[in-house]
Scaffold this motif. Sequence first.
Motif, PDB file in Angstrom:
ATOM      1  N   GLN A  48       0.835  -1.195   0.000  1.00 30.46           N
ATOM      2  CA  GLN A  48       0.000   0.000   0.000  1.00 30.46           C
ATOM      3  C   GLN A  48       0.873   1.249   0.000  1.00 30.46           C
ATOM      4  O   GLN A  48       2.015   1.239   0.478  1.00 30.46           O
ATOM      5  N   GLN A  49       0.318   2.332  -0.563  1.00 33.10           N
ATOM      6  CA  GLN A  49       1.001   3.623  -0.602  1.00 33.10           C
ATOM      7  C   GLN A  49       0.005   4.720  -0.252  1.00 33.10           C
ATOM      8  O   GLN A  49      -1.211   4.535  -0.360  1.00 33.10           O
ATOM      9  N   CYS A  50       0.543   5.844   0.173  1.00 34.61           N
ATOM     10  CA  CYS A  50      -0.297   7.005   0.468  1.00 34.61           C
ATOM     11  C   CYS A  50       0.107   8.169  -0.452  1.00 34.61           C
ATOM     12  O   CYS A  50       1.306   8.401  -0.674  1.00 34.61           O
ATOM     13  N   VAL A  52      -0.367  12.150  -0.635  1.00 33.85           N
ATOM     14  CA  VAL A  52      -0.783  13.320   0.124  1.00 33.85           C
ATOM     15  C   VAL A  52      -0.075  14.557  -0.407  1.00 33.85           C
ATOM     16  O   VAL A  52       1.164  14.576  -0.519  1.00 33.85           O
ATOM     17  N   SER A  57       4.097   8.162  -1.093  1.00 31.84           N
ATOM     18  CA  SER A  57       4.976   7.477  -0.148  1.00 31.84           C
ATOM     19  C   SER A  57       5.557   6.213  -0.775  1.00 31.84           C
ATOM     20  O   SER A  57       5.118   5.776  -1.845  1.00 31.84           O
TER      21      SER A  57
END
Length: 278
Positions: A48-50, A52, A57
Amino acid sequence: MINGVLFLDLKKAFDTVGHNILLTKLSFLGICDKTLHWFKSYFTDRTQQCYVNGYLSGKVQVKSGVPQGSVLGPLLFLIYINDLTTSVNHGTARMYADDTNVSFSGCVFSELQRQMKKDLEHLESWLIANKLTLNTVKTEYMVVGSKQRINSLVGDLTLSLNDISLRKVKSTKCLGVTIDEFLTWAEHIDNVIKKLAIGVSLLRRNRKVLKKCDLMNVYRAIVEPYSDYCCIIWDGISDYLALKLQKLQNRAARIITGADYSRRSSDILNELGWGEVE
Protein backbone atom coordinates in the motif's frame (compact mmCIF):
# COMPACT_ATOMS: atom_id res chain seq x y z
CA MET A 1 -37.54 -7.86 33.78
CA ILE A 2 -35.10 -5.24 32.43
CA ASN A 3 -32.73 -5.46 29.50
CA GLY A 4 -29.21 -4.29 28.87
CA VAL A 5 -27.44 -3.85 25.56
CA LEU A 6 -23.74 -3.55 24.80
CA PHE A 7 -22.91 -1.64 21.62
CA LEU A 8 -19.38 -2.72 20.67
CA ASP A 9 -17.00 -0.60 18.62
CA LEU A 10 -13.90 -2.21 17.10
CA LYS A 11 -10.76 -0.26 16.22
CA LYS A 12 -9.95 -0.48 12.51
CA ALA A 13 -11.67 -3.86 12.36
CA PHE A 14 -11.13 -4.57 8.64
CA ASP A 15 -7.46 -3.56 8.81
CA THR A 16 -6.46 -5.84 11.70
CA VAL A 17 -7.72 -9.19 10.42
CA GLY A 18 -4.94 -11.75 10.94
CA HIS A 19 -4.25 -13.62 7.71
CA ASN A 20 -3.09 -16.86 9.34
CA ILE A 21 -6.09 -16.87 11.68
CA LEU A 22 -8.46 -16.27 8.76
CA LEU A 23 -6.88 -19.09 6.75
CA THR A 24 -7.30 -21.41 9.74
CA LYS A 25 -10.97 -20.49 9.99
CA LEU A 26 -11.46 -21.02 6.26
CA SER A 27 -9.85 -24.44 6.59
CA PHE A 28 -12.16 -25.26 9.51
CA LEU A 29 -15.13 -24.43 7.27
CA GLY A 30 -13.98 -27.03 4.73
CA ILE A 31 -11.98 -24.86 2.33
CA CYS A 32 -8.74 -26.68 1.58
CA ASP A 33 -6.09 -27.60 -0.99
CA LYS A 34 -6.06 -25.38 -4.09
CA THR A 35 -8.86 -23.11 -2.90
CA LEU A 36 -7.14 -22.40 0.41
CA HIS A 37 -3.86 -21.82 -1.45
CA TRP A 38 -5.69 -19.34 -3.71
CA PHE A 39 -6.88 -17.38 -0.65
CA LYS A 40 -3.36 -17.43 0.74
CA SER A 41 -1.99 -15.97 -2.49
CA TYR A 42 -4.79 -13.37 -2.41
CA PHE A 43 -3.35 -12.00 0.87
CA THR A 44 0.34 -12.40 -0.04
CA ASP A 45 2.60 -9.71 -1.51
CA ARG A 46 0.07 -6.90 -1.16
CA THR A 47 1.47 -3.40 -0.70
CA GLN A 48 0.00 0.00 0.00
CA GLN A 49 1.00 3.62 -0.60
CA CYS A 50 -0.30 7.01 0.47
CA TYR A 51 -0.66 10.04 -1.81
CA VAL A 52 -0.78 13.32 0.12
CA ASN A 53 -0.33 16.86 -1.18
CA GLY A 54 1.28 15.71 -4.42
CA TYR A 55 3.70 13.31 -2.75
CA LEU A 56 3.59 9.52 -3.02
CA SER A 57 4.98 7.48 -0.15
CA GLY A 58 7.06 4.36 -0.54
CA LYS A 59 5.44 0.95 -0.70
CA VAL A 60 4.75 -0.87 2.56
CA GLN A 61 3.83 -4.54 2.74
CA VAL A 62 0.32 -5.27 4.03
CA LYS A 63 0.64 -7.92 6.75
CA SER A 64 -2.95 -7.91 8.00
CA GLY A 65 -6.46 -6.90 7.02
CA VAL A 66 -8.83 -7.64 4.17
CA PRO A 67 -8.98 -5.40 1.08
CA GLN A 68 -11.68 -2.79 1.61
CA GLY A 69 -13.83 -1.86 -1.35
CA SER A 70 -13.49 -5.37 -2.72
CA VAL A 71 -16.23 -7.97 -3.17
CA LEU A 72 -14.44 -10.52 -0.99
CA GLY A 73 -13.44 -8.12 1.81
CA PRO A 74 -16.77 -7.93 3.71
CA LEU A 75 -17.41 -11.67 3.23
CA LEU A 76 -13.99 -12.62 4.60
CA PHE A 77 -14.47 -10.30 7.57
CA LEU A 78 -17.84 -11.90 8.36
CA ILE A 79 -16.20 -15.33 8.28
CA TYR A 80 -13.46 -13.99 10.53
CA ILE A 81 -15.80 -12.77 13.30
CA ASN A 82 -18.51 -15.41 12.85
CA ASP A 83 -17.40 -17.37 15.93
CA LEU A 84 -17.47 -14.29 18.19
CA THR A 85 -20.79 -15.62 19.50
CA THR A 86 -18.94 -18.52 21.17
CA SER A 87 -17.52 -16.05 23.70
CA VAL A 88 -20.99 -14.90 24.77
CA ASN A 89 -22.44 -17.07 27.54
CA HIS A 90 -25.18 -14.90 29.06
CA GLY A 91 -26.33 -12.56 26.29
CA THR A 92 -27.36 -12.76 22.65
CA ALA A 93 -24.96 -11.35 20.06
CA ARG A 94 -26.25 -9.71 16.89
CA MET A 95 -23.70 -8.89 14.22
CA TYR A 96 -23.80 -6.89 11.01
CA ALA A 97 -20.33 -6.49 9.50
CA ASP A 98 -18.30 -4.66 12.19
CA ASP A 99 -21.41 -3.45 14.06
CA THR A 100 -22.03 -5.81 16.96
CA ASN A 101 -24.37 -5.54 19.92
CA VAL A 102 -25.09 -7.99 22.72
CA SER A 103 -28.38 -7.95 24.62
CA PHE A 104 -29.02 -9.25 28.14
CA SER A 105 -31.98 -9.55 30.49
CA GLY A 106 -32.30 -9.70 34.27
CA CYS A 107 -34.63 -8.92 37.15
CA VAL A 108 -32.33 -6.50 39.02
CA PHE A 109 -29.36 -4.29 38.18
CA SER A 110 -26.89 -6.51 40.06
CA GLU A 111 -27.85 -9.58 38.03
CA LEU A 112 -27.75 -7.65 34.75
CA GLN A 113 -24.37 -6.12 35.63
CA ARG A 114 -22.88 -9.53 36.50
CA GLN A 115 -23.98 -11.00 33.15
CA MET A 116 -22.73 -8.06 31.11
CA LYS A 117 -19.41 -7.85 32.98
CA LYS A 118 -18.66 -11.56 32.50
CA ASP A 119 -19.48 -11.55 28.80
CA LEU A 120 -17.54 -8.32 28.28
CA GLU A 121 -14.46 -10.01 29.74
CA HIS A 122 -14.99 -13.08 27.53
CA LEU A 123 -15.44 -10.85 24.49
CA GLU A 124 -12.21 -9.02 25.19
CA SER A 125 -10.35 -12.35 25.47
CA TRP A 126 -11.79 -13.47 22.13
CA LEU A 127 -10.87 -10.16 20.48
CA ILE A 128 -7.28 -10.32 21.76
CA ALA A 129 -6.93 -13.92 20.51
CA ASN A 130 -8.17 -12.77 17.10
CA LYS A 131 -5.99 -9.64 16.97
CA LEU A 132 -8.95 -7.27 17.19
CA THR A 133 -9.23 -4.38 19.64
CA LEU A 134 -12.28 -3.02 21.44
CA ASN A 135 -12.53 0.76 21.35
CA THR A 136 -13.52 1.43 24.97
CA VAL A 137 -14.06 5.15 24.26
CA LYS A 138 -16.79 4.48 21.70
CA THR A 139 -18.21 1.27 23.17
CA GLU A 140 -21.52 2.07 24.90
CA TYR A 141 -24.20 0.34 26.91
CA MET A 142 -27.84 1.02 27.62
CA VAL A 143 -30.48 -0.19 30.05
CA VAL A 144 -33.80 -0.77 28.28
CA GLY A 145 -37.19 -1.05 29.93
CA SER A 146 -40.38 0.80 30.79
CA LYS A 147 -40.14 4.04 32.78
CA GLN A 148 -42.05 2.50 35.66
CA ARG A 149 -39.84 -0.58 35.78
CA ILE A 150 -36.52 1.26 35.61
CA ASN A 151 -37.59 3.93 38.12
CA SER A 152 -38.71 1.25 40.57
CA LEU A 153 -35.29 -0.43 40.66
CA VAL A 154 -32.75 0.44 43.33
CA GLY A 155 -29.20 1.34 42.32
CA ASP A 156 -27.69 1.68 38.88
CA LEU A 157 -25.67 -0.33 36.40
CA THR A 158 -22.02 0.55 35.78
CA LEU A 159 -19.52 -1.20 33.53
CA SER A 160 -15.80 -0.85 33.02
CA LEU A 161 -13.03 -2.66 31.17
CA ASN A 162 -9.36 -2.48 32.11
CA ASP A 163 -10.21 0.24 34.64
CA ILE A 164 -11.82 2.35 31.91
CA SER A 165 -15.50 3.15 32.52
CA LEU A 166 -17.78 2.49 29.59
CA ARG A 167 -20.28 5.18 28.67
CA LYS A 168 -23.90 4.61 29.62
CA VAL A 169 -26.27 6.23 27.13
CA LYS A 170 -29.99 6.95 27.05
CA SER A 171 -30.10 6.66 23.26
CA THR A 172 -27.80 5.56 20.47
CA LYS A 173 -27.84 4.99 16.74
CA CYS A 174 -27.59 1.40 15.54
CA LEU A 175 -27.51 0.77 11.78
CA GLY A 176 -29.25 4.06 11.14
CA VAL A 177 -32.00 3.59 13.73
CA THR A 178 -31.94 5.67 16.93
CA ILE A 179 -32.87 3.49 19.90
CA ASP A 180 -33.81 5.05 23.26
CA GLU A 181 -33.91 3.42 26.67
CA PHE A 182 -37.73 3.35 26.83
CA LEU A 183 -38.23 2.33 23.18
CA THR A 184 -40.49 5.32 22.55
CA TRP A 185 -38.76 5.93 19.17
CA ALA A 186 -39.35 9.67 19.72
CA GLU A 187 -35.75 10.65 18.93
CA HIS A 188 -35.66 8.42 15.87
CA ILE A 189 -38.91 9.89 14.52
CA ASP A 190 -37.60 13.42 15.11
CA ASN A 191 -34.50 12.55 13.05
CA VAL A 192 -36.67 11.06 10.30
CA ILE A 193 -38.92 14.12 10.25
CA LYS A 194 -35.93 16.45 9.77
CA LYS A 195 -34.84 14.45 6.72
CA LEU A 196 -38.38 14.23 5.36
CA ALA A 197 -38.86 17.98 5.78
CA ILE A 198 -35.79 18.67 3.61
CA GLY A 199 -37.18 16.43 0.87
CA VAL A 200 -40.65 17.95 1.05
CA SER A 201 -39.10 21.42 0.85
CA LEU A 202 -37.29 20.36 -2.32
CA LEU A 203 -40.60 19.18 -3.79
CA ARG A 204 -42.21 22.52 -3.00
CA ARG A 205 -39.42 24.50 -4.65
CA ASN A 206 -39.68 22.48 -7.86
CA ARG A 207 -43.43 21.94 -8.15
CA LYS A 208 -43.79 24.64 -10.83
CA VAL A 209 -41.11 23.20 -13.13
CA LEU A 210 -41.73 19.45 -12.73
CA LYS A 211 -44.64 17.34 -13.87
CA LYS A 212 -46.65 15.25 -11.43
CA CYS A 213 -44.89 12.03 -12.50
CA ASP A 214 -41.47 13.67 -11.99
CA LEU A 215 -42.46 14.94 -8.54
CA MET A 216 -43.53 11.39 -7.67
CA ASN A 217 -40.12 10.09 -8.74
CA VAL A 218 -38.40 12.71 -6.59
CA TYR A 219 -40.61 11.71 -3.65
CA ARG A 220 -39.77 8.03 -4.08
CA ALA A 221 -36.06 8.80 -4.40
CA ILE A 222 -35.38 11.26 -1.57
CA VAL A 223 -38.40 11.25 0.75
CA GLU A 224 -39.99 7.82 0.92
CA PRO A 225 -36.77 5.86 1.76
CA TYR A 226 -36.43 7.71 5.07
CA SER A 227 -39.97 6.85 6.20
CA ASP A 228 -39.67 3.25 4.98
CA TYR A 229 -36.24 2.42 6.43
CA CYS A 230 -36.61 -0.18 9.20
CA CYS A 231 -40.24 0.88 9.71
CA ILE A 232 -41.10 -2.69 10.69
CA ILE A 233 -39.00 -2.06 13.83
CA TRP A 234 -40.54 1.23 14.96
CA ASP A 235 -44.01 0.77 13.47
CA GLY A 236 -45.61 0.56 16.92
CA ILE A 237 -45.04 4.25 17.65
CA SER A 238 -47.57 6.36 19.53
CA ASP A 239 -50.44 8.12 17.75
CA TYR A 240 -48.76 11.45 18.48
CA LEU A 241 -45.57 10.47 16.61
CA ALA A 242 -47.54 8.84 13.80
CA LEU A 243 -49.49 12.09 13.35
CA LYS A 244 -46.24 14.04 12.97
CA LEU A 245 -45.21 11.74 10.11
CA GLN A 246 -48.71 11.87 8.62
CA LYS A 247 -48.65 15.67 8.40
CA LEU A 248 -45.49 15.57 6.29
CA GLN A 249 -46.92 12.91 4.02
CA ASN A 250 -50.09 14.97 3.59
CA ARG A 251 -47.99 18.03 2.73
CA ALA A 252 -46.00 16.08 0.13
CA ALA A 253 -49.25 14.73 -1.37
CA ARG A 254 -50.72 18.23 -1.77
CA ILE A 255 -47.53 19.48 -3.43
CA ILE A 256 -47.43 16.58 -5.91
CA THR A 257 -51.12 16.79 -6.84
CA GLY A 258 -51.36 20.57 -6.63
CA ALA A 259 -54.45 20.22 -4.43
CA ASP A 260 -55.56 23.08 -2.22
CA TYR A 261 -56.76 22.79 1.37
CA SER A 262 -60.40 22.55 0.38
CA ARG A 263 -59.81 18.87 -0.42
CA ARG A 264 -59.58 16.28 2.34
CA SER A 265 -56.14 14.79 2.89
CA SER A 266 -57.53 11.25 2.81
CA ASP A 267 -58.94 11.83 -0.69
CA ILE A 268 -55.59 13.08 -1.96
CA LEU A 269 -53.75 10.13 -0.44
CA ASN A 270 -56.21 7.70 -2.01
CA GLU A 271 -55.70 9.42 -5.36
CA LEU A 272 -51.97 8.72 -5.10
CA GLY A 273 -52.55 5.22 -3.74
CA TRP A 274 -50.61 5.95 -0.58
CA GLY A 275 -53.13 5.47 2.21
CA GLU A 276 -52.47 6.94 5.64
CA VAL A 277 -49.74 6.21 8.17
CA GLU A 278 -51.17 3.69 10.63
